[in-house]
Design an enzyme around this catalytic site. Structure first.
Site, PDB file in Angstrom:
ATOM      1  CG  ASP A 256      24.682 -23.123  36.002  1.00  0.00           C
ATOM      2  OD1 ASP A 256      25.220 -22.229  36.687  1.00  0.00           O
ATOM      3  OD2 ASP A 256      24.685 -23.105  34.764  1.00  0.00           O
TER       4      ASP A 256
ATOM      5  CG  ASN B 288      23.303 -20.631  25.604  1.00  0.00           C
ATOM      6  OD1 ASN B 288      22.155 -20.546  25.165  1.00  0.00           O
ATOM      7  ND2 ASN B 288      23.593 -20.375  26.868  1.00  0.00           N
TER       8      ASN B 288
ATOM      9  CG  HIS C 184      27.133 -26.390  28.756  1.00  0.00           C
ATOM     10  ND1 HIS C 184      28.234 -25.812  28.156  1.00  0.00           N
ATOM     11  CD2 HIS C 184      26.353 -25.356  29.165  1.00  0.00           C
ATOM     12  CE1 HIS C 184      28.124 -24.498  28.208  1.00  0.00           C
ATOM     13  NE2 HIS C 184      26.983 -24.185  28.819  1.00  0.00           N
ATOM     14  CG  PHE C 185      21.760 -29.952  26.118  1.00  0.00           C
ATOM     15  CD1 PHE C 185      22.882 -30.523  25.530  1.00  0.00           C
ATOM     16  CD2 PHE C 185      20.655 -29.688  25.320  1.00  0.00           C
ATOM     17  CE1 PHE C 185      22.907 -30.816  24.170  1.00  0.00           C
ATOM     18  CE2 PHE C 185      20.663 -29.987  23.965  1.00  0.00           C
ATOM     19  CZ  PHE C 185      21.791 -30.554  23.386  1.00  0.00           C
TER      20      PHE C 185
HETATM   21  P1  5GP Z   1      26.940 -21.010  28.943  1.00  0.00           P
HETATM   22  O1  5GP Z   1      26.722 -19.533  29.073  1.00  0.00           O
HETATM   23  O2  5GP Z   1      28.330 -21.322  28.454  1.00  0.00           O
HETATM   24  O3  5GP Z   1      25.875 -21.698  28.151  1.00  0.00           O
HETATM   25  O4  5GP Z   1      26.771 -21.573  30.406  1.00  0.00           O
HETATM   26  C1  5GP Z   1      27.822 -21.816  31.276  1.00  0.00           C
HETATM   27  C2  5GP Z   1      27.199 -22.124  32.622  1.00  0.00           C
HETATM   28  O5  5GP Z   1      28.174 -22.745  33.425  1.00  0.00           O
HETATM   29  C3  5GP Z   1      26.715 -20.883  33.384  1.00  0.00           C
HETATM   30  O6  5GP Z   1      25.327 -21.003  33.659  1.00  0.00           O
HETATM   31  C4  5GP Z   1      27.559 -20.880  34.656  1.00  0.00           C
HETATM   32  O7  5GP Z   1      26.832 -20.497  35.797  1.00  0.00           O
HETATM   33  C5  5GP Z   1      28.022 -22.330  34.756  1.00  0.00           C
HETATM   34  N1  5GP Z   1      29.323 -22.482  35.378  1.00  0.00           N
HETATM   35  C6  5GP Z   1      30.455 -21.833  35.021  1.00  0.00           C
HETATM   36  N2  5GP Z   1      31.486 -22.230  35.799  1.00  0.00           N
HETATM   37  C7  5GP Z   1      30.985 -23.155  36.653  1.00  0.00           C
HETATM   38  C8  5GP Z   1      31.559 -23.931  37.707  1.00  0.00           C
HETATM   39  O8  5GP Z   1      32.752 -23.844  38.005  1.00  0.00           O
HETATM   40  N3  5GP Z   1      30.733 -24.783  38.373  1.00  0.00           N
HETATM   41  C9  5GP Z   1      29.421 -24.905  38.055  1.00  0.00           C
HETATM   42  N4  5GP Z   1      28.704 -25.772  38.793  1.00  0.00           N
HETATM   43  N5  5GP Z   1      28.833 -24.181  37.084  1.00  0.00           N
HETATM   44  C10 5GP Z   1      29.609 -23.323  36.389  1.00  0.00           C
END
Ligand code: 5GP
Ligand code: ZN
Length: 138
Positions: A30, A86, A99-100
């Site tokens: 992440d 989430n 995703h986890f």
């Molecule tokens: P959510 O809030 O949808 O459960 O989590 C999405 C996660 O994806 C967040 O923790 C965010 O930091 C990560 N994320 C979003 N865009 C990118 C990206 O382009 N690259 C990476 N490595 N992580 C991402």
């Protein structure tokens, strides 16, 4: 899904710090880790599903094995680990590719995932809630 950032990462169209890939699953670090020590890793099916309830049984089985595999590494990376997943914006889902989050934990890392506020049920309420959930299983 054309506009999905995680689909683009899986296809190699956007760079990411990949840690694991097999036929059906994918894992990368992440970009915004929950703790300053990092290691926070996202594990997902390659196929685009939005919610955990959308994943096929077969992909869910493969995904759980990958989650366990990455967990073994992250348990060595840190001193413990939380797994968070989430579903929908109300629950903090911002990327709509299921995703986890695997979050390695360290002493005094400032992450407070497990410290949600603790509430109480009124007399007899917990049984009603269990009944409601049991009915929803049908
Ligand atoms: P959510 O809030 O949808 O459960 O989590 C999405 C996660 O994806 C967040 O923790 C965010 O930091 C990560 N994320 C979003 N865009 C990118 C990206 O382009 N690259 C990476 N490595 N992580 C991402
Ligand atoms: Zn996607």
């Amino acid at each position: 899904m054309e506009d999905c950032i995680f689909c683009k990462i899986i296809k190699g169209e956007i760079p990411a710090a990949k840690v694991y890939e097999d036929r059906d699953t994918f894992a990368f670090v992440d970009i915004r880790p929950a703790s300053p020590k990092g290691g926070h890793t996202l594990v997902m099916p390659k196929k685009h599903y939005e919610l955990i309830t959308d994943i096929s049984d077969k992909d869910m089985k493969e995904l759980s094995l990958t989650i366990k595999k990455i967990s073994k590494a992250l348990m060595k990376y840190g001193k413990g680990m939380n797994i968070i997943q989430n579903n929908k914006k109300i629950a903090g889902q911002y990327v709509n590719h299921v995703h986890f989050h695997l979050i390695p934990r360290f002493p005094n890392d400032g992450v407070d995932i497990e410290k949600w506020s603790v509430n109480k049920y009124k007399e007899g309420e917990i049984e009603k809630v269990a009944e409601k959930i049991k009915n929803l299983l049908k």
